[in-house]
Each structure stands twice: as structure tokens, then as C-alpha cells.
Design a protein around this motif. Structure first.
Motif, PDB file in Angstrom:
ATOM      1  N   VAL A 228      65.241  61.033 -36.196  1.00 18.82           N
ATOM      2  CA  VAL A 228      65.156  61.062 -37.528  1.00 18.82           C
ATOM      3  C   VAL A 228      64.817  62.672 -38.185  1.00 18.82           C
ATOM      4  O   VAL A 228      63.805  61.251 -39.077  1.00 18.82           O
ATOM      5  CB  VAL A 228      67.159  61.212 -38.290  1.00 18.82           C
ATOM      6  N   ASN A 229      64.000  63.199 -38.668  1.00 19.17           N
ATOM      7  CA  ASN A 229      63.065  63.704 -39.140  1.00 19.17           C
ATOM      8  C   ASN A 229      61.717  62.954 -39.358  1.00 19.17           C
ATOM      9  O   ASN A 229      61.080  62.667 -40.046  1.00 19.17           O
ATOM     10  CB  ASN A 229      63.804  63.299 -41.036  1.00 19.17           C
ATOM     11  N   GLU A 230      61.192  62.903 -37.824  1.00 22.61           N
ATOM     12  CA  GLU A 230      59.977  62.013 -38.177  1.00 22.61           C
ATOM     13  C   GLU A 230      59.825  60.796 -38.769  1.00 22.61           C
ATOM     14  O   GLU A 230      58.968  59.853 -38.397  1.00 22.61           O
ATOM     15  CB  GLU A 230      59.155  62.445 -38.264  1.00 22.61           C
ATOM     16  N   VAL A 231      61.235  60.128 -38.545  1.00 17.47           N
ATOM     17  CA  VAL A 231      61.260  58.404 -39.003  1.00 17.47           C
ATOM     18  C   VAL A 231      61.977  58.206 -38.329  1.00 17.47           C
ATOM     19  O   VAL A 231      63.735  58.624 -37.763  1.00 17.47           O
ATOM     20  CB  VAL A 231      62.605  59.006 -40.812  1.00 17.47           C
TER      21      VAL A 231
ATOM     22  N   LEU B 126      56.255  54.943 -26.907  1.00 16.88           N
ATOM     23  CA  LEU B 126      58.520  54.980 -27.345  1.00 16.88           C
ATOM     24  C   LEU B 126      58.849  56.149 -28.109  1.00 16.88           C
ATOM     25  O   LEU B 126      59.997  57.127 -28.489  1.00 16.88           O
ATOM     26  CB  LEU B 126      58.917  53.729 -27.375  1.00 16.88           C
ATOM     27  N   LEU B 127      58.525  56.176 -29.143  1.00 15.59           N
ATOM     28  CA  LEU B 127      59.000  57.333 -30.349  1.00 15.59           C
ATOM     29  C   LEU B 127      58.330  58.700 -29.499  1.00 15.59           C
ATOM     30  O   LEU B 127      59.120  59.748 -30.987  1.00 15.59           O
ATOM     31  CB  LEU B 127      57.749  56.853 -31.710  1.00 15.59           C
TER      32      LEU B 127
END
Ligand code: SF4
Ligand code: SF4
Ligand code: SF4
Ligand code: SF4
Ligand code: FES
Lengths: 148, 474
Positions: free
Chosen positions: A59-62, A140-141
Motif C-alpha cells: 500500500v503506497n509502496e510499503v 514477491l513485492l
């Protein structure tokens, strides 16, 4: 000893059965809708519940994952390996997150156990590889699959 | 003996026992937070409610003494409601931190909430949050998770003998912290983490390393001093993650000191010597076990070397060494060493009022019982000295031509030696040690030996054999 059958003259001459069989083939070929696809140009869309290749939701690259270790605990194949750490913006996060995908049995328990909606099984099913692959955190990201 | 009834079961008790203890004996678990058997009773968390016949209101079991003929119910509707109410209050401000909290899996708050609380939260207000103080190298504070049971304050006051934790402000603003936000001073700080029923105080050393439920547990004894505190080594695979004290009312009660708690670290130190080595020009040279054994045999066969044994070895190992000497080197001297400046149990004594002893090795008493004399003089007549120890015993500087060492050593302590054969640390072997009171206690193997380490018995056996035939590493 095998029982000896004595077929009649017509049965001994298989022509009728051959014609019948060929008719079934012909009927399916000519009059039925096709069930196969022209893979890879055409692809089937699986149900969102399909359990395919893993990814970690961000979410928002986190990453959502907090390295709680519930997925390695529940995984029956023991193929998830996590090392937890601390960083500025996140008290606990996975420094290392690896899935030894060849051991995975695609049971989906990791997804079910995750309290953070982080690890998910997408509907990607083309996973054949030439090498014994271990999915790393970076891999995985990448957000793939149809689960939003 | 007087008797009382708990949930329909008749239980005997001794005068002055509270209901939590009596119920436990009857097999009835009463949930508690602020009560700890090793600390005074304050009855302030209100979790341990029970219903006592002829008393109009619910009573707190931790502060209610059992009396003759008392009839107690621990599971009535009223009690359940009381506990659920307490849980709801405690969780009002508690963060949903379990996934990142090191206490999860062994947390009283988690267990009691699951067992006696409600699965739903009625409040929707923002939760109270704090900025945490730095508590020093041992303890990590997370005040958001605190339930103000004051166990930590009482531990400092009553056990560690230092008033360093305090509760400041009141009501919703209450803050459990150290005086003036200082770091913790006590040498027993690790216990704060053990007694805290939540993840408010956790060990920095263990932070995020493993979840509690993944660890295997081995009951053993601390080798940090001659007290012999009972403890549990918690490990996974062959890695030790932490040590926690176990209850033994005759020895350490419920506690242990930080030195003992973190003593396991030297066994996993990257500089620990785990392969046979000889001193070569400009450092150490790794050799094979065969060469090591043959090298020692060459030095000592038919000679009378002096044997210096650490008083950190177990009774079994010391006995084995004595037998070996009687057989192979009759008449050779054997002396024990351990703590510099301390040679006998006469000189041993308490280092503080709590647990720690002056002798920094665990088996001084045992070595003395086996009739081994202490090392008094650091000038040794024999040409060769054989040193055997398990890593705790500190060897004073000795004057000898050649020093051969068998046991656990870090590279830093090995400068006096000419050859080292790696041995087993306390976590890698079974054995008996005798503490300062004369109580025999058992060490148990928790992890496999590191590297090519071999047990002392195996080394002695190889030395006794005509030919050194070294089998595969265990
Ligand atoms: S799908 Fe099942 S086997 Fe695969 S990683 Fe998740 S829990 Fe393990
Ligand atoms: S269960 Fe979810 S949050 Fe926990 S470690 Fe696995 S992916 Fe991360
Ligand atoms: S203190 Fe206990 S209940 Fe609170 S977050 Fe930690 S494990 Fe969970
Ligand atoms: S820090 Fe832990 S032990 Fe201290 S009062 Fe809070 S919950 Fe209790
Ligand atoms: S345990 Fe009895 S009131 Fe806290």
C-alpha cells in the motif's frame, strides 16, 4: 481359464462399431463448441479464488507484511523463510522474505493466516522455470495477479 | 490441615495461602496479572475475581487468604462477567500489536483475553499513546502495551533492591517509567521482561529474532557462577536464542542475573575456536584431529605434564580426567582453576544480596569434593601444561614452556596456548554440577556441538588409544 466367447458373424466383422465410433468423433468435431484454447495467445481467466503464484501486497509502496511469522508457522511445506528487522518508518518488517516455491503445495494457508492481508496467491498459473527458483522479497513485492 | 472447597473440590491448605495458590493445587487456574508468587500482593489488576460464599461482592483471589470451610466458585456467571469487564478495561487502550510484539505467544494478556475476554471491541475512540524512554542495553520499553500491573516496580523494590521503576501521573495519564527517565541500573534487568505480563518490557537481545512458539526448550542449569540457577535454554535448530530462569525455590526462586542470562553468547561467538589449531608464525594454523591428538601424545606420552582443569567442568568430566591421569600419567599433578583470586569454597560467598556468587564457575564445590587441589602458584615446574576447561574458567597467566588447551576458547583468550583442541560448552553436553549449597544439578544438551568440537571424554579416549583413530564428528 478364460471363458471362450463365441461372437456372431456380424460382431466378428467390426465395421458397424467402427462407423459408430467415428460418428461420435465427427459429431463432436463438427457440431460442438470447442473447449480448448489457443494458449498462449488466448488465456483463461480463473476465479479470483484460484491459488497461483504468490505476491506480497503493498500500500503506497510499503509492504503490508510486518514479519509476524504466522505464515511460516502455518505453512505445511515449511517453505517460507523470513528474517525480521526494524527500520525508521516501520517498527518491524521483513528484511528477508523467501518462498521456496518448489516445496510449496499451494494450499493457500499462508494467505488465510496473514493478519495484515500481505501475502496473497494470485491467479497466475504459468510458473514453470528452468532452475530451482526461490522467490525473493523483491520478486514477491511486484504486484501481479488480479487480487486487489 | 484446614480445608476449603474450590469449585466443589475439597482442598487442603496451610494458613496464610491465598486462593490462587490453593486453587492451582486443586487444578483450577485463576487468571492473574498483578500477582506473582515471588512478589508482594497488591490486588490492583482485578483479574483474579472469584465468588466466595457469604461475601456480598466478588473477591480478588490473590489477596484473599483461604480459611477453614470457605466455599469458593471460580466459574460462576458473576465471575465471568467480572473478568470480561476487567479485560475490556485493560484492552481499551491496548494496541493491536500482537504481530510485531515479541511477547506474543507467551503473553498473559493475550492468553487471558482469549480465555476470558470478549472477541469484540465496543469503543471506537483513539487509543492513548506514549513516547518511550530508553531503558538501557537489556530492556526495550513499549509503554503503549503496559497494563499498569506494577509487577516491574515491585520487582525492583523487593527483589533487585533498587527503586528504579516508578508510576508517574494518575488515571488515564499514568506512565510506568524509570526515575527521571534513566536507564536501568540493576544487574538483574532481564527479569523485568520475564515478569511483565505484556510486551511492555521485552529483551533487546531477543528483539524480533524469533517468535516464542518456534523455540524448543531444554531445562538446564546456568554455568555463570556457583549459584547454579535453574534455567531453560530456548533454541531452534542449533542456535540458542535466549535463556530464561525456571522456578526453583531452593536455589534461584524465580530469577536469574543478566550475566547468566546472556552467558550463552560466548558459545556462539564467531571467534570461538571450533577446529583443532596450533600456533604458527603470525597466527593460528588449522590442523586435523588426527594431527592434534598425535601432537599431544608426542608431547606428553610417558611424561608427567601438569593438568589444569577448570572448575566449570562437570563431575563426570573431572572424574574421567582423574581416571585418565591415574592410568596414563600416574603421579602427575592436577589442579583446578576458575576465578582469579578465589581458590576454595571457603572464600566463595554471595556477591550481592540476591543471587550472584563470587565464584564465576559453576562447579567449584564439585571439584573440591573430588579432591582436586586449587592452582595456587602460576609458575609450573613441568615442561608441558595441559589445560582443560569449558569456557567460563579464567586461566591466570602461567609460566610454562608449552601449554596445550582442550575446551572452549575465544580467539582473544587463547594467546597463552600452543595448541587447542575444541571442546564442548555447557549447552552442548550433559553432566552434573554441584552448586555452592552442595545441590547436584544436571546440565542438559540443548544444541549440537559447533564445528569440529569434541567432548572431553572422547578426547581422553583418543589420547588413551595406541593409535589415534578419529571417527566422524558427532
Ligand atoms: S500456499 Fe501453502 S505451502 Fe505454499 S507457501 Fe503458502 S502455506 Fe506454504
Ligand atoms: S503472515 Fe502476513 S504479515 Fe505475517 S509474516 Fe506472513 S506475510 Fe507477513
Ligand atoms: S502485550 Fe500481549 S496482547 Fe499486547 S501486543 Fe503484545 S502479545 Fe499482544
Ligand atoms: S511494564 Fe509490564 S510489568 Fe510494568 S506495570 Fe506495565 S505491564 Fe506491568
Ligand atoms: S492478580 Fe489479583 S488483583 Fe491482580
Amino acid at each position: 481359464m478364460l471363458a471362450q466367447r463365441k461372437p456372431g458373424i456380424l460382431n466378428r466383422f467390426y465395421l458397424i462399431e467402427i462407423v459408430r465410433g467415428l460418428w461420435i468423433t465427427l459429431r463432436n468435431f463438427l457440431f460442438h463448441e470447442k473447449v480448448t484454447l489457443q494458449f498462449p495467445e488466448q488465456r483463461r481467466d480463473y476465479s479470483p479464488r484460484y491459488r497461483g503464484q504468490h505476491y506480497i501486497k503493498t500500500v503506497n509502496e510499503v509492504e503490508n507484511c510486518t514479519a509476524c511469522m504466522l505464515c511460516p508457522t502455518v505453512c505445511p511445506a515449511e517453505c517460507i523463510h523470513i528474517v525480521a528487522g526494524e527500520r525508521e518508518d516501520k517498527e518491524k518488517y521483513p528484511i528477508k522474505f523467501e518462498i521456496d516455491i518448489l516445496r510449496c503445495c499451494f494450499c493457500g494457508m499462508c494467505e488465510e493466516a496473514c493478519p495484515k492481508d500481505a501475502i496473497k496467491l494470485s491467479n497466475i498459473y504459468e510458473m514453470s522455470q528452468e532452475h530451482r527458483e526461490v522467490y525473493t522479497k523483491d520478486f514477491l513485492l511486484e504486484q501481479r495477479g488480479n487480487k486487489k | 490441615m484446614p480445608k476449603c472447597m474450590i469449585d466443589g473440590k475439597e482442598v487442603e491448605f496451610t494458613a496464610g495461602e491465598n486462593l490462587v495458590k490453593v486453587a492451582k493445587r486443586a487444578g483450577v487456574e485463576i487468571p492473574v496479572f498483578c500477582y506473582h508468587p515471588g512478589l508482594s500482593v497488591v490486588a490492583q489488576c482485578r483479574m483474579c475475581y472469584v465468588e466466595v460464599e457469604k461475601m456480598p461482592k466478588l473477591q480478588t483471589a490473590c489477596s484473599t487468604m483461604a480459611t477453614e470451610g470457605m466455599v469458593v466458585k471460580t466459574n460462576s456467571e458473576n465471575v465471568k462477567k467480572g473478568r470480561a469487564g476487567t479485560m475490556e478495561f485493560l484492552l481499551l487502550n491496548h494496541p493491536l500489536d500482537c504481530p510485531i510484539c515479541d511477547k506474543a505467544g507467551e503473553c498473559d494478556l493475550q492468553d487471558n483475553s482469549y480465555g476470558y475476554g470478549s472477541a469484540y471491541m465496543r469503543g471506537s475512540e483513539e487509543r492513548r499513546t506514549y513516547v518511550d524512554v530508553n531503558m538501557g542495553p537489556v530492556i526495550q520499553k513499549n509503554m503503549n502495551r503496559c497494563i499498569h500491573c506494577t509487577r516491574c516496580i515491585r520487582f525492583g523494590d523487593e527483589i533487585a533492591g533498587i527503586h528504579e521503576m516508578v508510576a508517574i501521573k494518575r488515571g488515564n495519564d499514568i506512565d510506568i517509567t524509570t526515575i527521571d527517565g534513566k536507564t536501568l541500573q540493576t544487574e538483574y534487568a532481564g527479569n523485568y521482561s520475564d515478569i511483565c505480563p505484556t510486551g511492555s518490557l521485552t529483551l533487546k537481545d531477543f528483539r524480533f529474532k524469533k517468535r516464542a512458539w518456534m523455540l524448543k526448550k531444554t531445562t538446564t542449569v546456568c554455568e555463570g557462577c556457583s549459584k547454579g540457577c535453574n534455567m531453560e535454554i530456548q533454541h531452534e535448530g542449533d542456535v540458542i536464542y535466549r535463556c530464561v530462569p525456571l522456578e526453583n525455590l531452593d536455589v534461584n526462586r524465580y530469577w536469574m542475573c543478566d550475566e547468566g542470562r546472556f552467558n550463552y553468547q560466548h558459545t556462539q561467538d564467531p571467534t570461538r575456536i571450533i577446529e583443532p589449531k596450533v600456533k604458527a608464525e603470525g597466527g593460528w594454523k588449522t590442523i586435523s584431529w588426527e594431527d592434534g591428538i598425535l601432537g599431544i601424545k608426542e608431547e606428553i606420552d610417558g611424561q608427567k605434564p601438569t593438568f589444569l582443569v577448570g572448575s566449570d567442568l562437570t563431575q563426570e568430566e573431572l572424574t574421567h580426567i582423574k581416571e585418565y591421569i591415574a592410568l596414563q600419567h600416574p603421579g602427575a599433578t592436577i589442579q583446578h582453576f576458575g576465578t582469579p583470586g578465589l581458590t576454595s569454597t571457603q572464600q566463595d560467598g554471595a556477591l550481592d544480596q540476591i543471587l550472584r556468587m563470587k565464584s564465576k564457575t559453576s562447579n567449584l564445590n564439585g571439584a573440591e569434593k573430588l579432591g582436586i587441589a586449587p592452582l595456587m602458584n602460576d609458575t609450573i615446574k613441568a615442561d608441558t601444561v595441559v589445560v582443560m576447561s569449558a569456557g567460563r574458567a579464567k586461566l591466570p597467566k602461567i609460566n610454562a614452556k608449552r601449554v596445550i588447551a582442550v575446551g572452549v576458547y575465544l580467539e582473544g583468550d587463547a594467546s597463552q596456548f600452543d595448541m587447542i583442541l575444541p571442546g564442548l560448552a555447557f549447552s552442548e553436553k550433559d553432566g552434573t554440577i554441584v552448586n555452592h549449597q552442595g545441590i547436584e544439578q544436571k546440565l542438559k544438551r540443548a544444541v549440537l556441538p559447533r564445528g569440529k568440537c569434541k567432548s572431553l571424554s572422547e578426547v581422553l579416549m583418543l589420547l588413551t588409544n595406541k593409535k589415534a583413530r578419529v571417527g566422524a564428528n558427532p
